[in-house]
Design an enzyme around this catalytic site. Structure first.
Site, short mmCIF file in Angstrom:
data_model
loop_
_atom_site.label_atom_id
_atom_site.label_comp_id
_atom_site.label_asym_id
_atom_site.label_seq_id
_atom_site.Cartn_x
_atom_site.Cartn_y
_atom_site.Cartn_z
N HIS A 1 5.96 -0.10 -8.23
CA HIS A 1 4.51 0.22 -8.35
C HIS A 1 4.12 1.20 -7.23
CE1 HIS A 1 0.14 -1.33 -8.73
NE2 HIS A 1 0.13 -0.59 -7.64
N GLU A 2 4.50 0.88 -6.01
CA GLU A 2 4.12 1.75 -4.88
C GLU A 2 4.80 3.11 -5.00
OE1 GLU A 2 1.64 0.65 -3.34
OE2 GLU A 2 1.89 -1.39 -4.09
N GLU B 1 -4.25 3.13 -10.23
CA GLU B 1 -3.81 1.73 -10.26
C GLU B 1 -3.33 1.28 -11.65
OE1 GLU B 1 -2.90 0.32 -7.84
OE2 GLU B 1 -4.02 1.25 -6.21
N MET C 1 0.84 -1.20 0.00
CA MET C 1 0.00 0.00 0.00
C MET C 1 0.87 1.23 0.00
SD MET C 1 -3.06 1.19 -0.02
CE MET C 1 -3.35 2.95 -0.15
N GLU C 2 0.48 2.16 -0.86
CA GLU C 2 1.31 3.32 -1.17
C GLU C 2 1.17 4.48 -0.19
OE1 GLU C 2 -1.38 2.26 -2.99
OE2 GLU C 2 -2.56 3.96 -3.70
ZN LIG Z 1 -1.42 0.21 -6.52
#
Ligand SMILES: [Zn+2]
Length: 854
Positions: free
Chosen positions: A308-309, A331, A276-277
């Site tokens: 990705h984060e 996303e 989770m970012e």
């Molecule tokens: Zn994400």
């Protein structure tokens, strides 16, 4: 509970009259190490403005009790103001100060403030996870992404602990057995992005600095943490190394300095998702700390998640979607950037796009063929809808479509668009139109029809080549046929492949073109000799299912493994898997392809997908009359390739794991037992702790592991991971008692933590035990509504998906599912969606079985 499911309309209404100036949140978690303490104290002071003085509004709060509510100095009666999910306030002034004093519960489901006690050293660890709407389990909030505000956290915790949040701490004061951590105010961020991590975590620290375009220096303190008992396995250097490459890369591409000060990455226990970012305080599932040997695909997967984060710090945290309809705005981009940056940032993971084509897209294709599929920009009515939308469309299809967009407008226009988007909307909220406007500026193209076709409609097209040749074998026409509910513009490459002198299938021509409508002629192909293989969407530019002409399919059957290029081979594997799922290739033919060519597969990630898919083909898509033989063939193949694999290689480990999943005869099970006992050896194969558990699971499922043996293994590995796998092994025993115990553990108690819910379901639901679990189909449909009402949505989703009788592949189960859907039209839409998807998987399996039987 009334008001738990916030609707989009309510959120819009609230945002239309409110603006939040700040939250001050005080949490006291000194009670956390005491397992008898169920709650912690939470005091929120909210400063906000209201454009309609006199109006009423509400805050979201899922608390055990509310002690006090004070609005502008006026005390409200909590008994009337708080209804269990909301705090109602009326008579708002133009400027307001609201204080809510509450007792909130420590979570065991990974939602809110999760508490975990390590069985190794009995230390307690806390972390928060909120997306989409669980900050309200920890403090009183306006729980919607477009009411951004600066947050100031103060956390009182046991003295021996450290505490982290989104911002740096400014002061730590000790008092008795506790220390109070006061954090700096954050930038304006959304509630779901706030975070607290607390406990005696092991920490590795580092530093990143960079000279910016204006000559100033950007300094970013870095840290990475995990539980103390995992510290011996924590490869923080590798993690922080990828982190620094990513920070270099995103600064180059995005031209907007990282806005959140420091960058902490916490690997936390019993985490529901990958990561989770949270700005400045990213949380990851701790299974990314590898206790035993894993293949390089696992390291690549972790590096992808790190990037990705990190991409989210810009896409999502700096600029945030207004409401969950536009979840894809963060996303899809982050999912795309995860792979793009693995290459662009020059990490060692050069096969990122192969993994993407093979794995992420498989997720998208599956989701996009459910009757519940939706456009990438979705219609999200409420929070339950939002929760289900973290799916293969929002992530993988969205990322695939962005990859197609890059092919369509060029990467320069795409990234210039991103740069302008950050500058224009920094710390704000956006919708689709905000992004399209900018991309039209930078590309000079009208993207409205493109967006309508790709972002605002659902479903996947299939592309099929149609080849005609003259008497000398020269192509007279090559056409691309497009089939689907919505025909889209596709930028694709067509690859023509032939055998070279060594027998390898190599590309002899690549033709790039735009495909539009139902039939597009590839003019450039005319006059060429008909190749052995025509591969549409070569290089994987677009999002579609690839089909083959008859001659190309024959080439693949005879020599799929001979395709030299890794990506072209991965695309071909993906295509034949789609044929199998669609009931166009018998499952046994797919299994035969895997048995014949998987041993040659050099890409470890692709190999591991093939294992999973071949097992699925036998369990779900093969004619039940052939299932036993199919299973034996897989186990024999696994053993053969395990013995042939290079000692100590990733491939050897992958085949050993596959043997553990497929072993069924006495020869295979004897070897499994021998490997555990140390009486059998395979040169170079280290039977380490995680592999041991895989092998025990095999024996347990076959009824060949005694309770004493499993308990003995747990005693030797009494860790969080050991406990999960022990639980799964118990549930995997092939007895009515074991199944009943697993079912009851999940259904009859709300105390079981998320990780053990998952372990029980995984052991219970083994396809091989379909006869034992058949009698649970009827109770399953009876308890669905109760589970949905009583359990948190995270746990309810696991139960609904995990206990669906997916191994009971019969018209009868289909009828039972239909009867439930017919009889429960008023059930929560999110619950109906889950059941519809499981029902669709079942119908697909029946079609595939019919194909295999024929
Ligand atoms: Zn994400």
């Amino acid at each position: 509970m009334p008001g738990k499911n916030l609707s989009r309309d309510e959120a819009q209404q609230r945002a239309s009259i409110l603006a939040v100036d700040g939250y001050q949140v005080q949490l006291d978690v000194t009670s956390a190490p005491d397992p008898a303490a169920a709650t912690f104290r939470s005091t929120t002071t909210l400063t906000f403005r209201c454009s309609e003085p006199g109006a009423a509004t509400f805050l979201d709060l899922l608390a055990t009790a509310v002690r006090g509510v004070t609005l502008n100095g006026r005390e409200l009666d909590p008994a009337t103001a708080f209804d269990g999910a909301r705090v109602h306030v009326d008579g708002l002034a133009a400027e307001n100060v609201l204080v809510v004093d509450a007792d909130c519960a420590y979570s065991r489901t990974g939602e809110g403030l999760h508490r975990f006690t390590d069985p190794v050293d009995h230390e307690t660890y806390l972390y928060t996870h909120y997306e989409p709407a669980d900050a309200r389990r920890v403090f009183a909030t306006f729980e919607q992404p477009d009411l951004k505000a600066p947050f100031t956290f103060t956390v009182t915790a046991p003295a021996a602990w450290d505490v982290w949040s989104n911002a740096v701490h400014e002061r730590v004061t000790a008092e008795g057995d506790a220390r109070t951590w006061e954090f700096a105010p954050t930038q304006p961020i959304s509630t779901y992005l706030t975070a607290v991590v607390a406990g005696p975590y092991h920490v590795a620290r580092d530093h990143y600095s960079r000279t910016l375009a204006d000559g100033s220096t950007l300094e970013i303190p870095l840290s990475a943490m995990c539980r103390r008992s995992l510290a011996p396995y924590f490869d923080a250097d590798e993690i922080l190394g990828v982190t620094k490459l990513g920070l270099d890369f995103f600064h180059e591409e995005f031209d907007y300095p990282y806005p959140f000060g420091k960058y902490d990455q916490a690997f936390v226990p019993e985490y529901n998702i990958g990561a989770m970012e949270n700005p400045g305080c990213v949380t990851f599932r701790e299974e990314f700390v590898f206790r035993s040997k894993v293949t390089d695909a696992a390291y690549e997967g972790r590096a992808n998640v790190i990037l990705h984060e990190m991409a989210h710090m810009w896409f999502g945290d700096l600029v945030t979607m207004r409401w969950w309809d536009d979840l894809w705005l963060k996303e899809s981009f982050a999912d795309f950037m995860g792979s793009y940056a693995l290459i662009g940032a020059r990490t060692r993971y050069s096969s990122a796009w192969i993994t993407f084509a093979n794995q992420r897209k498989a997720w998208a294709y599956r989701q996009d063929q459910f009757p519940t599929t939706h456009p990438i920009t979705a219609d999200i009515r409420d929070l339950e809808d939002a929760k289900l939308n973290f799916d293969g469309i929002t992530y993988a299809k969205g990322a695939s479509v962005l990859k197609q967009l890059v092919a369509y407008v060029g990467s320069e226009a795409f990234f210039e668009g991103a740069r302008r988007y950050f500058k224009r909307h920094a710390f704000g909220n956006t919708e689709l139109a905000d992004l399209l406007d900018i991309l039209e500026e930078t590309s000079g193209r009208d993207l409205k029809s493109w967006a309508a076709a790709w972002l605002q409609t659902a479903g996947v097209d299939s592309l099929t080549p149609q080849v005609t040749v003259d008497s000398e074998g020269r192509i007279t026409e090559l056409a691309v046929l497009q089939d689907g509910d919505v025909l889209r513009p596709h930028r694709i490459a067509v690859g023509l492949y032939d055998r070279d002198a060594d027998g390898a299938l190599v590309r002899t021509a690549r033709i790039e073109l735009d495909v539009t409508g139902a039939r597009t002629v590839v003019a450039e192909a005319v006059g060429r000799t008909r190749p052995a293989l025509v591969l549409l969407n070569d290089d994987d530019l677009t999002y579609c299912k690839i089909r083959f002409d008859a001659e190309s399919l024959e080439t693949l059957r005879a020599g799929l493994g001979d395709i030299q290029d890794d990506l072209a081979r991965a695309l071909s594997w993906s295509a034949v898997w789609n044929l199998t799922r669609d009931g166009l290739m018998p499952a046994r033919d797919y299994v035969a392809l895997v048995l014949r060519f998987a041993g040659q597969e050099s890409n470890i990630g692709v190999l591991q997908s093939l294992h999973q898919q071949a097992k699925g083909a036998v369990d779900l898509y093969a004619d039940p009359a052939w299932r036993g033989e199919g299973g034996r063939l897989l186990a024999d193949g696994a053993l053969r390739e395990l013995r042939a694999a290079a000692p100590g290689s990733d491939h050897q480990l992958a085949w050993a794991r596959f043997l553990a999943q497929t072993a069924n005869g006495s020869e295979h099970l004897g070897l499994v037992r021998g490997l555990l006992a140390g009486t059998a050896r395979i040169d170079g194969l280290d039977v380490d702790q995680e592999l041991r558990w895989s092998l025990w699971l095999t024996l347990a499922a076959a009824g060949q592991a005694s309770d004493e043996e499993l308990a003995g293994e747990l005693a030797a590995d009494n860790t969080a991971s050991g406990k999960r796998q022990y639980t799964q092994a118990l549930a995997a025993r092939p007895t009515p008692e074991a199944k009943a115990a697993a079912w009851s553990a999940v259904i009859d108690s709300e105390e079981l933590p998320n990780a053990l819910v998952e372990a029980n379901i995984a052991g219970f639901a083994l396809p091989a035990h379909r006869d034992l679990t058949a009698l649970y189909a009827a109770p399953y449909f009876k308890l669905l509504e109760r589970v949905w009402a009583d359990r948190t949505i995270e746990i309810a989703m696991r139960i609904v998906g995990g206990f669906f009788p997916r191994a009971q592949i019969s018209e009868q189960t289909l009828a039972e599912a239909d009867a439930w859907l017919d009889g429960n039209r008023g059930a929560a839409p999110a619950l109906r969606r889950l059941v519809l998807e499981c029902r669709d998987d079942l119908a697909r399996a029946l079609r595939a079985q019919a194909c295999d039987r024929a």
